[in-house]
Scaffold this motif. Structure first.
Motif, PDB file in Angstrom:
ATOM      1  N   LEU A  74       0.811  -1.226   0.000  1.00 28.23           N
ATOM      2  CA  LEU A  74       0.000   0.000   0.000  1.00 28.23           C
ATOM      3  C   LEU A  74       0.841   1.271   0.000  1.00 28.23           C
ATOM      4  N   LYS A  75       2.174   1.116   0.113  1.00 28.09           N
ATOM      5  CA  LYS A  75       3.082   2.258   0.191  1.00 28.09           C
ATOM      6  C   LYS A  75       2.766   3.162   1.391  1.00 28.09           C
ATOM      7  N   ILE A  76       2.495   2.506   2.533  1.00 28.97           N
ATOM      8  CA  ILE A  76       2.241   3.200   3.797  1.00 28.97           C
ATOM      9  C   ILE A  76       3.463   3.018   4.688  1.00 28.97           C
ATOM     10  N   PRO A  77       4.021   4.070   5.250  1.00 24.59           N
ATOM     11  CA  PRO A  77       5.152   3.911   6.172  1.00 24.59           C
ATOM     12  C   PRO A  77       4.766   3.054   7.379  1.00 24.59           C
ATOM     13  N   TYR A  78       5.534   1.982   7.583  1.00 28.18           N
ATOM     14  CA  TYR A  78       5.304   1.067   8.696  1.00 28.18           C
ATOM     15  C   TYR A  78       6.391   1.274   9.734  1.00 28.18           C
ATOM     16  N   LEU A  79       5.987   1.658  10.947  1.00 28.91           N
ATOM     17  CA  LEU A  79       6.909   1.929  12.044  1.00 28.91           C
ATOM     18  C   LEU A  79       6.809   0.784  13.046  1.00 28.91           C
ATOM     19  N   ALA A  80       7.922   0.138  13.327  1.00 31.78           N
ATOM     20  CA  ALA A  80       7.963  -0.944  14.318  1.00 31.78           C
ATOM     21  C   ALA A  80       8.956  -0.569  15.402  1.00 31.78           C
ATOM     22  N   TRP A  81       8.506  -0.644  16.661  1.00 29.11           N
ATOM     23  CA  TRP A  81       9.388  -0.357  17.793  1.00 29.11           C
ATOM     24  C   TRP A  81       9.667  -1.678  18.487  1.00 29.11           C
ATOM     25  N   VAL A  82      10.869  -2.194  18.335  1.00 30.10           N
ATOM     26  CA  VAL A  82      11.251  -3.498  18.864  1.00 30.10           C
ATOM     27  C   VAL A  82      11.748  -3.326  20.297  1.00 30.10           C
ATOM     28  N   ILE A  83      11.066  -3.975  21.254  1.00 31.67           N
ATOM     29  CA  ILE A  83      11.405  -3.824  22.671  1.00 31.67           C
ATOM     30  C   ILE A  83      11.747  -5.164  23.317  1.00 31.67           C
ATOM     31  N   ASP A  84      11.846  -6.233  22.513  1.00 30.33           N
ATOM     32  CA  ASP A  84      12.159  -7.567  23.038  1.00 30.33           C
ATOM     33  C   ASP A  84      13.428  -8.115  22.399  1.00 30.33           C
ATOM     34  N   THR A  85      14.131  -8.962  23.158  1.00 29.67           N
ATOM     35  CA  THR A  85      15.272  -9.723  22.639  1.00 29.67           C
ATOM     36  C   THR A  85      15.106 -11.171  23.083  1.00 29.67           C
ATOM     37  N   PRO A  86      15.212 -12.138  22.159  1.00 25.42           N
ATOM     38  CA  PRO A  86      15.300 -11.913  20.718  1.00 25.42           C
ATOM     39  C   PRO A  86      13.930 -11.627  20.125  1.00 25.42           C
ATOM     40  N   CYS A  87      13.915 -10.838  19.060  1.00 27.58           N
ATOM     41  CA  CYS A  87      12.689 -10.615  18.281  1.00 27.58           C
ATOM     42  C   CYS A  87      12.965 -11.212  16.907  1.00 27.58           C
ATOM     43  N   TYR A  88      12.647 -12.479  16.751  1.00 28.70           N
ATOM     44  CA  TYR A  88      13.045 -13.206  15.553  1.00 28.70           C
ATOM     45  C   TYR A  88      12.483 -12.636  14.244  1.00 28.70           C
ATOM     46  N   PRO A  89      11.274 -12.041  14.228  1.00 21.86           N
ATOM     47  CA  PRO A  89      10.766 -11.501  12.955  1.00 21.86           C
ATOM     48  C   PRO A  89      11.650 -10.419  12.326  1.00 21.86           C
ATOM     49  N   ILE A  90      12.501  -9.734  13.100  1.00 21.07           N
ATOM     50  CA  ILE A  90      13.330  -8.687  12.493  1.00 21.07           C
ATOM     51  C   ILE A  90      14.382  -9.266  11.558  1.00 21.07           C
ATOM     52  N   TYR A  91      14.600 -10.575  11.614  1.00 16.32           N
ATOM     53  CA  TYR A  91      15.612 -11.177  10.752  1.00 16.32           C
ATOM     54  C   TYR A  91      15.031 -11.668   9.431  1.00 16.32           C
ATOM     55  N   ASP A  92      13.732 -11.440   9.230  1.00 17.62           N
ATOM     56  CA  ASP A  92      13.074 -11.777   7.976  1.00 17.62           C
ATOM     57  C   ASP A  92      13.426 -10.728   6.917  1.00 17.62           C
ATOM     58  N   LYS A  93      13.398 -11.111   5.660  1.00 16.12           N
ATOM     59  CA  LYS A  93      13.720 -10.185   4.572  1.00 16.12           C
ATOM     60  C   LYS A  93      12.799  -8.973   4.538  1.00 16.12           C
ATOM     61  N   ALA A  94      11.609  -9.092   5.145  1.00 15.70           N
ATOM     62  CA  ALA A  94      10.640  -7.987   5.104  1.00 15.70           C
ATOM     63  C   ALA A  94      11.151  -6.735   5.805  1.00 15.70           C
ATOM     64  N   ILE A  95      12.095  -6.893   6.734  1.00 14.64           N
ATOM     65  CA  ILE A  95      12.576  -5.720   7.460  1.00 14.64           C
ATOM     66  C   ILE A  95      13.281  -4.733   6.535  1.00 14.64           C
ATOM     67  N   ASN A  96      13.697  -5.188   5.358  1.00 11.80           N
ATOM     68  CA  ASN A  96      14.392  -4.304   4.421  1.00 11.80           C
ATOM     69  C   ASN A  96      13.468  -3.711   3.370  1.00 11.80           C
ATOM     70  N   HIS A  97      12.159  -3.813   3.584  1.00 14.62           N
ATOM     71  CA  HIS A  97      11.220  -3.162   2.679  1.00 14.62           C
ATOM     72  C   HIS A  97      11.411  -1.645   2.700  1.00 14.62           C
ATOM     73  N   SER A  98      11.135  -1.014   1.590  1.00 16.55           N
ATOM     74  CA  SER A  98      11.383   0.430   1.478  1.00 16.55           C
ATOM     75  C   SER A  98      10.462   1.259   2.352  1.00 16.55           C
ATOM     76  N   HIS A  99       9.293   0.703   2.745  1.00 15.99           N
ATOM     77  CA  HIS A  99       8.342   1.447   3.576  1.00 15.99           C
ATOM     78  C   HIS A  99       8.369   0.992   5.035  1.00 15.99           C
TER      79      HIS A  99
END
Length: 396
Positions: A74-99
């Motif tokens: 949708l080309k909407i800026p997605y803001l994620a605030w990571v407050i846990d360790t480990p947060c395994y989803p941040i290692y998915d390729k999606a984290i490098n999306h342009s939005h």
């Protein structure tokens, strides 16, 4: 600051997906900044509903790769605030999306992702909501909250303990034991994954039949390091509490897993109603940051200080960047040092209260949700203008 909608000159709209903690604090701060905030439960219907509502921004606590995919479409800026360790989803390729714009409370994790090629990732510590705490009635008597030393934390049985350890040979078990013991050193986790060679990992996988796998930005060795780190922290929490309760009056709040490990367990404490009273009325609040957290500070630090509580904590780099040791809080080096510190401050009430009072002032000046949401939006808006946002206010 007020963010404006791309489609009109009205205030920008943002969807905040609900989480157990801090999503409400974020929503409150964003409303204060002038945004039109909608809070939604995190479920498939509401995620897919973004396609029709088309907000200007979306915010989640911790990263969600499915929301990242929808916002990218949708080309909407997605803001994620990571407050846990480990947060395994941040290692998915999606984290490098342009939005996708990901803010991580641990600078070491954020920096490593940048080194792996993830551009829009930043360091952002957690914060305190002093206004919400100010609305709590602290005058109501509550003898259960008045303790010499309190520790509020769950004790989580680890995957290593339940699914890996029982199946290991004596030799492999001894190797894991040495690796876990290496985390007693302050920099132990930083070097742990480099000690996990391919042969050792293959042997562990073969013996345990545990489905050990990495991800786009997480190696198998790094994943195993987190599993061993969690086991170390399990053992460390138990050991510290057992040594303290031999000498002091200790109260442990958390899940029932504590019952088999300590005589100081007193039950669960609700995050929003009971915990603040415990933090304010305990003479000493203990914080044991997990060994696999490299530099960041958990919510417990900010929760204790926001209530005017006195905090004693083990060491992490952000403590020195965000606070002043001995002025805002007290840092211990090891368990013996902790025992001596507790003995001293239980006998020096005025010093203890002065530190607690100063720490709350430091929070008000530097560490509120309003400041964090301002930093987050400023960074995203800079990026959207084609101007790289700063990695961190505290790190270069």
């Amino acid at each position: 600051m007020t963010a404006y909608s791309k489609q009109s000159k009205t205030a920008a709209s943002i969807v905040v997906f609900e989480a157990t903690v801090i999503s409400g604090d974020c929503a409150e701060a964003l409303q204060t900044l002038g945004l039109r905030v909608t809070t939604l439960a995190l479920n498939e219907d509401n995620v897919m509903g973004l396609m029709s509502s088309r907000p200007d921004y979306v915010l989640t606590i911790n990263f969600n790769q499915y929301i990242s995919e929808v916002c990218e479409l949708l080309k909407i800026p997605y803001l994620a605030w990571v407050i846990d360790t480990p947060c395994y989803p941040i290692y998915d390729k999606a984290i490098n999306h342009s939005h996708s714009f990901t803010f991580i409370y641990d600078a070491a994790v954020a920096r490593r992702l940048r080194q792996s090629g993830v551009r829009q990732v930043y360091h952002l510590p957690v914060a305190a909501n002093l206004e919400r705490i100010g609305r709590i009635d602290f005058e109501t008597p509550d003898s259960l909250a008045e303790n010499d030393i309190s520790f509020v934390a769950n004790l989580t049985r680890t995957e290593y303990r339940t699914s890996i350890l029982p199946h290991l040979s004596a030799q492999t078990r001894e190797g894991c034991k040495r690796l876990i013991a290496s985390l007693d050193r302050p920099d132990g986790f930083e070097h742990l994954s480099t000690q996990l060679g391919d042969e050792f990992i293959s042997t562990l996988k073969l013996e345990s039949n545990y489905p050990l796998a990495g991800d786009r930005y997480l190696s198998v060795a790094e994943k195993l390091a987190y599993l061993l780190g969690r086991e170390h922290s399990w053992q460390e929490r138990i050991d510290v509490i057992q040594q303290l309760e031999e000498r002091f009056c200790v109260a442990v709040y958390g899940n029932e897993e504590w019952q088999a490990q300590t005589g100081s367990y007193v039950g669960h404490a609700d995050h929003f109603t009971e915990m603040p009273r415990i933090f304010q009325r305990s003479k000493i609040n203990l914080n044991i940051i997990r060994s696999f957290v490299e530099s960041g500070l958990p919510m417990r630090v900010f929760d204790v200080l926001s209530c005017g509580g006195f905090l004693v904590t083990n060491d992490k780099e952000d403590l020195h960047r965000l606070f002043t040791a001995g002025k805002d809080l007290v840092i211990y080096r090891d368990t013996q040092d902790l025992i001596e510190i507790c003995g001293y401050y239980l006998e020096h009430d005025e010093e203890r209260r002065a530190i607690a009072q100063q720490s709350r002032a430091t929070l008000a000046q530097n560490h509120t949700f309003l400041q964090r949401m301002t930093d987050m939006l400023s960074t995203v808006q800079s990026e959207l203008r084609g101007e790289p946002g700063a990695f961190s206010r505290w790190y270069r």
